[in-house]
Design a protein around this motif. Structure first.
Motif, PDB file in Angstrom:
ATOM      1  N   ASN A  44      39.181  52.411  32.758  1.00 36.54           N
ATOM      2  CA  ASN A  44      39.045  52.987  34.051  1.00 36.54           C
ATOM      3  C   ASN A  44      38.953  51.821  35.160  1.00 36.54           C
ATOM      4  N   ALA A  45      38.165  50.963  34.791  1.00 36.30           N
ATOM      5  CA  ALA A  45      37.707  49.798  35.908  1.00 36.30           C
ATOM      6  C   ALA A  45      38.812  48.882  36.152  1.00 36.30           C
ATOM      7  N   ASP A  46      39.601  48.738  35.145  1.00 33.49           N
ATOM      8  CA  ASP A  46      40.892  47.903  35.212  1.00 33.49           C
ATOM      9  C   ASP A  46      41.776  48.442  36.091  1.00 33.49           C
ATOM     10  N   ILE A  47      41.841  49.890  35.787  1.00 34.97           N
ATOM     11  CA  ILE A  47      43.026  50.569  36.722  1.00 34.97           C
ATOM     12  C   ILE A  47      42.428  50.598  38.086  1.00 34.97           C
ATOM     13  N   GLU A  48      41.235  50.653  38.279  1.00 28.93           N
ATOM     14  CA  GLU A  48      40.765  50.833  39.887  1.00 28.93           C
ATOM     15  C   GLU A  48      41.105  49.389  40.305  1.00 28.93           C
ATOM     16  N   TYR A  49      41.000  48.220  39.493  1.00 23.29           N
ATOM     17  CA  TYR A  49      41.389  46.900  39.966  1.00 23.29           C
ATOM     18  C   TYR A  49      42.727  46.632  40.275  1.00 23.29           C
ATOM     19  N   VAL A  50      43.523  46.876  39.198  1.00 29.14           N
ATOM     20  CA  VAL A  50      44.898  46.736  39.242  1.00 29.14           C
ATOM     21  C   VAL A  50      45.670  47.387  40.394  1.00 29.14           C
ATOM     22  N   ILE A  51      45.407  48.631  40.743  1.00 28.50           N
ATOM     23  CA  ILE A  51      46.084  49.271  41.984  1.00 28.50           C
ATOM     24  C   ILE A  51      45.962  48.444  43.352  1.00 28.50           C
ATOM     25  N   LYS A  52      45.089  47.419  43.313  1.00 22.35           N
ATOM     26  CA  LYS A  52      44.805  46.722  44.579  1.00 22.35           C
ATOM     27  C   LYS A  52      45.701  45.186  44.520  1.00 22.35           C
ATOM     28  N   THR A  53      46.428  45.297  43.503  1.00 25.66           N
ATOM     29  CA  THR A  53      46.918  43.742  43.115  1.00 25.66           C
ATOM     30  C   THR A  53      48.474  43.988  43.364  1.00 25.66           C
ATOM     31  N   ILE A  60      59.818  36.090  28.665  1.00 27.90           N
ATOM     32  CA  ILE A  60      59.968  36.328  30.124  1.00 27.90           C
ATOM     33  C   ILE A  60      58.740  36.839  30.938  1.00 27.90           C
ATOM     34  N   ALA A  61      57.701  37.302  30.138  1.00 23.49           N
ATOM     35  CA  ALA A  61      56.634  37.544  30.901  1.00 23.49           C
ATOM     36  C   ALA A  61      55.198  37.332  30.031  1.00 23.49           C
ATOM     37  N   ILE A  62      54.153  37.615  30.567  1.00 17.55           N
ATOM     38  CA  ILE A  62      52.822  37.526  29.773  1.00 17.55           C
ATOM     39  C   ILE A  62      51.994  38.700  30.140  1.00 17.55           C
ATOM     40  N   SER A  63      51.620  39.250  29.018  1.00 18.84           N
ATOM     41  CA  SER A  63      50.514  40.303  29.355  1.00 18.84           C
ATOM     42  C   SER A  63      49.191  40.044  28.854  1.00 18.84           C
ATOM     43  N   THR A  64      48.292  40.198  29.977  1.00 15.17           N
ATOM     44  CA  THR A  64      46.964  39.550  29.943  1.00 15.17           C
ATOM     45  C   THR A  64      45.881  40.813  30.488  1.00 15.17           C
ATOM     46  N   SER A  65      44.820  40.541  30.090  1.00 13.73           N
ATOM     47  CA  SER A  65      43.760  41.429  30.555  1.00 13.73           C
ATOM     48  C   SER A  65      42.710  40.554  31.354  1.00 13.73           C
ATOM     49  N   LYS A  66      43.146  39.332  31.686  1.00 11.96           N
ATOM     50  CA  LYS A  66      42.288  38.505  32.533  1.00 11.96           C
ATOM     51  C   LYS A  66      42.496  38.654  34.030  1.00 11.96           C
ATOM     52  N   LYS A  67      41.685  39.529  34.775  1.00 15.22           N
ATOM     53  CA  LYS A  67      42.055  39.735  36.047  1.00 15.22           C
ATOM     54  C   LYS A  67      42.346  38.855  37.059  1.00 15.22           C
ATOM     55  N   GLU A  68      41.738  37.591  36.659  1.00 19.06           N
ATOM     56  CA  GLU A  68      41.902  36.477  37.453  1.00 19.06           C
ATOM     57  C   GLU A  68      43.491  36.051  37.634  1.00 19.06           C
ATOM     58  N   LEU A  69      44.337  36.209  36.427  1.00 21.40           N
ATOM     59  CA  LEU A  69      45.622  35.916  36.190  1.00 21.40           C
ATOM     60  C   LEU A  69      46.673  37.128  36.992  1.00 21.40           C
ATOM     61  N   TRP A  70      45.945  37.912  37.377  1.00 19.60           N
ATOM     62  CA  TRP A  70      46.631  39.238  37.807  1.00 19.60           C
ATOM     63  C   TRP A  70      47.209  38.846  39.276  1.00 19.60           C
ATOM     64  N   ASN A  71      46.514  38.158  39.891  1.00 20.88           N
ATOM     65  CA  ASN A  71      46.657  37.801  41.317  1.00 20.88           C
ATOM     66  C   ASN A  71      47.438  36.235  41.460  1.00 20.88           C
ATOM     67  N   GLU A  72      47.651  35.721  40.654  1.00 19.85           N
ATOM     68  CA  GLU A  72      48.356  34.473  40.622  1.00 19.85           C
ATOM     69  C   GLU A  72      49.750  34.562  41.007  1.00 19.85           C
TER      70      GLU A  72
END
Length: 186
Positions: free
Chosen positions: A20-29, A174-186
């Motif tokens: 759930n912490a990831d969900i809260e973070y990802v909705i802001k990206t 074609i894409a990369i799936s990652t749990s590294k939050k710092e890459l979600w904003n790249e």
């Protein structure tokens, strides 16, 4: 499938959310595509609804949802929840997923040359809409599979930095799936 590809052309990073912490973070990206790698039959609908309200495309890893079977009824349930697609390691589910007009993503673990051979055979037989290859650092394997199949390749697992992302994309992903939050904003 075309719609996910358009999103991934714009941003080839897929957020692999594990809690759930990831969900809260990802909705802001700005990440548009989410791979849900957790959940339970009791909470999945609320989580998917929240993500959809935030404009995200949601693909649920059916094998990782607690209380949910790995069968055709589970696929129908997830469709009713509103997912855009389903990820699975079970090739036998691909047909059921596609029959429900959902995007079918087959996750393959490349451990050795035998898993490479059986993985390619499974892809050719089952014809998922996309394939997720793990670990994502296997650039040679990405290139080999890319040459043998005409299905979009997503890579995940052990992607640590931007160099790993560039290597995977330059080898045919074609894409990369990652749990590294710092890459979600790249």
């Amino acid at each position: 499938m075309r719609q996910i590809i358009e999103y991934l052309e714009e941003n080839p990073i897929i957020a692999a959310v594990k809690d759930n912490a990831d969900i809260e973070y990802v909705i802001k990206t700005d990440v548009k595509v989410i791979f849900m790698l957790f959940g339970s039959i009791l909470t999945i609908q609320n989580t998917v609804s929240l993500l959809k309200e935030k404009g995200k495309k949601v693909y649920v890893h059916i094998d990782l949802v607690d209380g949910l079977g790995r069968d055709e009824e589970a696929v129908k349930f997830l469709k009713g929840v509103g997912v855009d697609g389903i990820i699975t390691t079970k090739p036998t589910l691909i047909k059921s997923i596609k029959n429900e007009d959902l995007v079918a993503i087959q996750r393959l673990f490349m451990l050795d040359s035998r898993s490479l051979e059986t993985g390619i055979k499974s892809i050719v037989e089952e014809r998922p809409d996309a394939v997720e290859i793990m670990p994502g650092l296997a650039s040679k394997v990405i290139g080999i599979i890319h040459k043998k199949i005409k299905i979009p390749i997503i890579v995940g697992g052990l992607i640590c930095d931007k160099t790993d992302v560039i290597n995977a994309l330059s080898n045919g992903a074609i894409a990369i799936s990652t749990s590294k939050k710092e890459l979600w904003n790249e």
